[in-house]
Design a protein around this motif. Sequence first.
Motif, PDB file in Angstrom:
ATOM      1  N   CYS A 113      60.082  49.208  22.110  1.00 42.70           N
ATOM      2  CA  CYS A 113      59.464  50.027  21.065  1.00 42.70           C
ATOM      3  C   CYS A 113      57.934  49.989  21.133  1.00 42.70           C
ATOM      4  O   CYS A 113      57.254  50.538  20.259  1.00 42.70           O
ATOM      5  CB  CYS A 113      59.937  49.582  19.692  1.00 42.70           C
ATOM      6  N   GLY A 114      57.400  49.323  22.162  1.00 43.41           N
ATOM      7  CA  GLY A 114      55.956  49.310  22.362  1.00 43.41           C
ATOM      8  C   GLY A 114      55.204  48.318  21.514  1.00 43.41           C
ATOM      9  O   GLY A 114      54.028  48.520  21.188  1.00 43.41           O
ATOM     10  N   LEU A 115      55.853  47.204  21.165  1.00 48.67           N
ATOM     11  CA  LEU A 115      55.188  46.165  20.377  1.00 48.67           C
ATOM     12  C   LEU A 115      54.651  45.056  21.283  1.00 48.67           C
ATOM     13  O   LEU A 115      55.365  44.595  22.181  1.00 48.67           O
ATOM     14  CB  LEU A 115      56.153  45.543  19.373  1.00 48.67           C
ATOM     15  N   PRO A 116      53.432  44.588  21.061  1.00 46.25           N
ATOM     16  CA  PRO A 116      52.990  43.361  21.737  1.00 46.25           C
ATOM     17  C   PRO A 116      53.810  42.184  21.212  1.00 46.25           C
ATOM     18  O   PRO A 116      54.186  42.151  20.038  1.00 46.25           O
ATOM     19  CB  PRO A 116      51.520  43.246  21.328  1.00 46.25           C
ATOM     20  N   LEU A 117      54.098  41.217  22.080  1.00 45.31           N
ATOM     21  CA  LEU A 117      54.997  40.118  21.765  1.00 45.31           C
ATOM     22  C   LEU A 117      54.224  38.804  21.681  1.00 45.31           C
ATOM     23  O   LEU A 117      53.408  38.501  22.562  1.00 45.31           O
ATOM     24  CB  LEU A 117      56.080  40.003  22.847  1.00 45.31           C
ATOM     25  N   VAL A 118      54.495  38.024  20.647  1.00 46.45           N
ATOM     26  CA  VAL A 118      53.917  36.683  20.529  1.00 46.45           C
ATOM     27  C   VAL A 118      55.085  35.717  20.314  1.00 46.45           C
ATOM     28  O   VAL A 118      55.787  35.801  19.309  1.00 46.45           O
ATOM     29  CB  VAL A 118      52.923  36.586  19.357  1.00 46.45           C
ATOM     30  N   SER A 119      55.290  34.814  21.269  1.00 46.91           N
ATOM     31  CA  SER A 119      56.499  33.991  21.231  1.00 46.91           C
ATOM     32  C   SER A 119      56.242  32.579  21.720  1.00 46.91           C
ATOM     33  O   SER A 119      55.427  32.357  22.622  1.00 46.91           O
ATOM     34  CB  SER A 119      57.586  34.630  22.108  1.00 46.91           C
ATOM     35  N   TYR A 120      56.970  31.633  21.125  1.00 45.86           N
ATOM     36  CA  TYR A 120      57.033  30.296  21.711  1.00 45.86           C
ATOM     37  C   TYR A 120      57.628  30.398  23.123  1.00 45.86           C
ATOM     38  O   TYR A 120      58.549  31.188  23.353  1.00 45.86           O
ATOM     39  CB  TYR A 120      57.932  29.389  20.876  1.00 45.86           C
ATOM     40  N   ALA A 121      57.130  29.578  24.022  1.00 44.68           N
ATOM     41  CA  ALA A 121      57.629  29.556  25.400  1.00 44.68           C
ATOM     42  C   ALA A 121      58.817  28.608  25.501  1.00 44.68           C
ATOM     43  O   ALA A 121      58.809  27.630  26.251  1.00 44.68           O
ATOM     44  CB  ALA A 121      56.520  29.128  26.349  1.00 44.68           C
ATOM     45  N   CYS A 122      59.866  28.904  24.749  1.00 46.37           N
ATOM     46  CA  CYS A 122      61.050  28.040  24.716  1.00 46.37           C
ATOM     47  C   CYS A 122      61.959  28.343  25.892  1.00 46.37           C
ATOM     48  O   CYS A 122      61.813  29.349  26.586  1.00 46.37           O
ATOM     49  CB  CYS A 122      61.807  28.250  23.400  1.00 46.37           C
ATOM     50  N   LYS A 123      62.938  27.477  26.122  1.00 45.78           N
ATOM     51  CA  LYS A 123      63.995  27.740  27.081  1.00 45.78           C
ATOM     52  C   LYS A 123      65.048  28.602  26.381  1.00 45.78           C
ATOM     53  O   LYS A 123      65.479  28.272  25.282  1.00 45.78           O
ATOM     54  CB  LYS A 123      64.676  26.443  27.544  1.00 45.78           C
ATOM     55  N   CYS A 124      65.483  29.651  26.974  1.00 44.16           N
ATOM     56  CA  CYS A 124      64.997  30.364  28.138  1.00 44.16           C
ATOM     57  C   CYS A 124      64.770  31.820  27.725  1.00 44.16           C
ATOM     58  O   CYS A 124      65.335  32.266  26.754  1.00 44.16           O
ATOM     59  CB  CYS A 124      66.031  30.352  29.251  1.00 44.16           C
ATOM     60  N   GLY A 125      64.024  32.565  28.477  1.00 41.28           N
ATOM     61  CA  GLY A 125      63.875  33.979  28.227  1.00 41.28           C
ATOM     62  C   GLY A 125      62.453  34.458  28.049  1.00 41.28           C
ATOM     63  O   GLY A 125      62.020  35.398  28.737  1.00 41.28           O
ATOM     64  N   PRO A 126      61.678  33.866  27.126  1.00 44.99           N
ATOM     65  CA  PRO A 126      60.320  34.374  26.921  1.00 44.99           C
ATOM     66  C   PRO A 126      59.473  34.400  28.195  1.00 44.99           C
ATOM     67  O   PRO A 126      58.701  35.342  28.411  1.00 44.99           O
ATOM     68  CB  PRO A 126      59.744  33.387  25.890  1.00 44.99           C
ATOM     69  N   ARG A 127      59.620  33.401  29.060  1.00 46.19           N
ATOM     70  CA  ARG A 127      58.809  33.371  30.286  1.00 46.19           C
ATOM     71  C   ARG A 127      59.213  34.483  31.254  1.00 46.19           C
ATOM     72  O   ARG A 127      58.395  34.905  32.090  1.00 46.19           O
ATOM     73  CB  ARG A 127      58.954  32.013  30.986  1.00 46.19           C
ATOM     74  N   ASP A 128      60.480  34.931  31.178  1.00 52.95           N
ATOM     75  CA  ASP A 128      60.918  36.032  32.041  1.00 52.95           C
ATOM     76  C   ASP A 128      60.429  37.381  31.518  1.00 52.95           C
ATOM     77  O   ASP A 128      60.238  38.319  32.296  1.00 52.95           O
ATOM     78  CB  ASP A 128      62.449  36.055  32.129  1.00 52.95           C
ATOM     79  N   ILE A 129      60.238  37.493  30.211  1.00 56.69           N
ATOM     80  CA  ILE A 129      59.899  38.783  29.607  1.00 56.69           C
ATOM     81  C   ILE A 129      58.393  38.966  29.449  1.00 56.69           C
ATOM     82  O   ILE A 129      57.858  40.055  29.717  1.00 56.69           O
ATOM     83  CB  ILE A 129      60.580  38.914  28.221  1.00 56.69           C
ATOM     84  N   ILE A 130      57.693  37.910  29.020  1.00 55.04           N
ATOM     85  CA  ILE A 130      56.279  38.042  28.666  1.00 55.04           C
ATOM     86  C   ILE A 130      55.368  37.629  29.814  1.00 55.04           C
ATOM     87  O   ILE A 130      55.489  36.526  30.353  1.00 55.04           O
ATOM     88  CB  ILE A 130      55.956  37.180  27.422  1.00 55.04           C
ATOM     89  N   ARG A 131      54.473  38.536  30.182  1.00 54.78           N
ATOM     90  CA  ARG A 131      53.371  38.209  31.090  1.00 54.78           C
ATOM     91  C   ARG A 131      52.161  37.939  30.210  1.00 54.78           C
ATOM     92  O   ARG A 131      51.640  38.848  29.573  1.00 54.78           O
ATOM     93  CB  ARG A 131      53.110  39.352  32.057  1.00 54.78           C
ATOM     94  N   ASN A 132      51.756  36.694  30.181  1.00 51.99           N
ATOM     95  CA  ASN A 132      50.739  36.257  29.231  1.00 51.99           C
ATOM     96  C   ASN A 132      49.465  37.091  29.353  1.00 51.99           C
ATOM     97  O   ASN A 132      48.870  37.191  30.429  1.00 51.99           O
ATOM     98  CB  ASN A 132      50.417  34.780  29.464  1.00 51.99           C
TER      99      ASN A 132
END
Length: 386
Positions: free
Chosen positions: A295-314
Amino acid sequence: MKIAYCVLGTFNSGGMERVLANKANYLSKIGHEVTIITTDQQERVSYYSLNTAIKCVDLQLNYTDDLNKGLVTRLIAYTIKQKKHRTRLSQLLKKLCCNVVISLFDHDATILPQINDGSKKILEIHFSRYKRLQYNRKGFWKWVDAYRSYKDLSLVKKFSRFIVLTEEDKGYWGTVPHIHVIPNANSFVPKNLATGSNNRVIAVGRYDAQKNFSDLIEAWRLVANDCTDWSLTIYGHGPQKQQLQQLIDRLDLNNSVTLHPPVVDIEKAYTDSAILAMTSRYEGLPMALLEGQSCGLPLVSYACKCGPRDIIRNGFNGYLIDESNVAGMAAQLVKLIRDPALRIHLGKNAAQMAHNYAEDKIMNQWLSLFEDVLRVDKDELKYKSV
């Protein structure tokens, strides 16, 4: 093909249930015969709509009825239900004559490899290698979780294929020869994208320990001090609703934080927001991040296991925050709130990144996997007949 999925139920509003509904609908639409086999449906309707061609069968085992019982009673009840489960599932699968049966790593996972119905058995996990340990249960159940986590490794090897959601999680399983990575697909193609102009941060998920919304609310206390015209809305339900509301009351955030019931059409909630936040303790591949991104939202997430590191390019489509860093979460939210141009830039990048999770692209990976596992079966039969 005749394809069956085994799961606890389809009545919850969780990400796994949404993914299952989308996959089953896709496969049914292109002509495959799909059956969803549940254990605890109890005549409840599916939260997400299913094509009428999809067959739904409930084995009426109701494992969840025993969750609040004493330890000994619960163990005895589980043993009895596992025996019934094996009998009923075996009878059903022999009747269905499926080509492929997929377990979503629920109560059927230990049973399926033992059933000789002619189908190929596939196991998929919607959390991570250490999901049981991440429950953080105490006492006896802590040791049960540790033992079952240890046994999981031998269990996955009994299936023809084992599917994980991220490259990160694949690394945690070691040298499992038949492991494959297939991420979740986007839940929907949005009609519109978020403009970034609405002064609202959104979070989505079940109100439980895993999602850790208490950290997000604590972070919002810091945000609200500087950004008085912004609000936070958390969509979901669950056992911690009262606890979270009490935290909101105690921090005097009722004017800016809202706990909102889940909605089937979540798209408008995303596009009416400007930022998506997530403070989970663990995930598999979080649908909230995928949906917000699409939907075009910037994402702010804890780098927990697992998933955020695969989706978010810091710094490209969002920001990764160290786990439990409440101040860091607040700081990045404030940074995006104060910089509309940055929000819009990261949001556009997020929408572009969403193409990596397009439904056709992901489902073609599943279809290729099915064809591969069945082709191996045919090759083995051909070899034996020579």
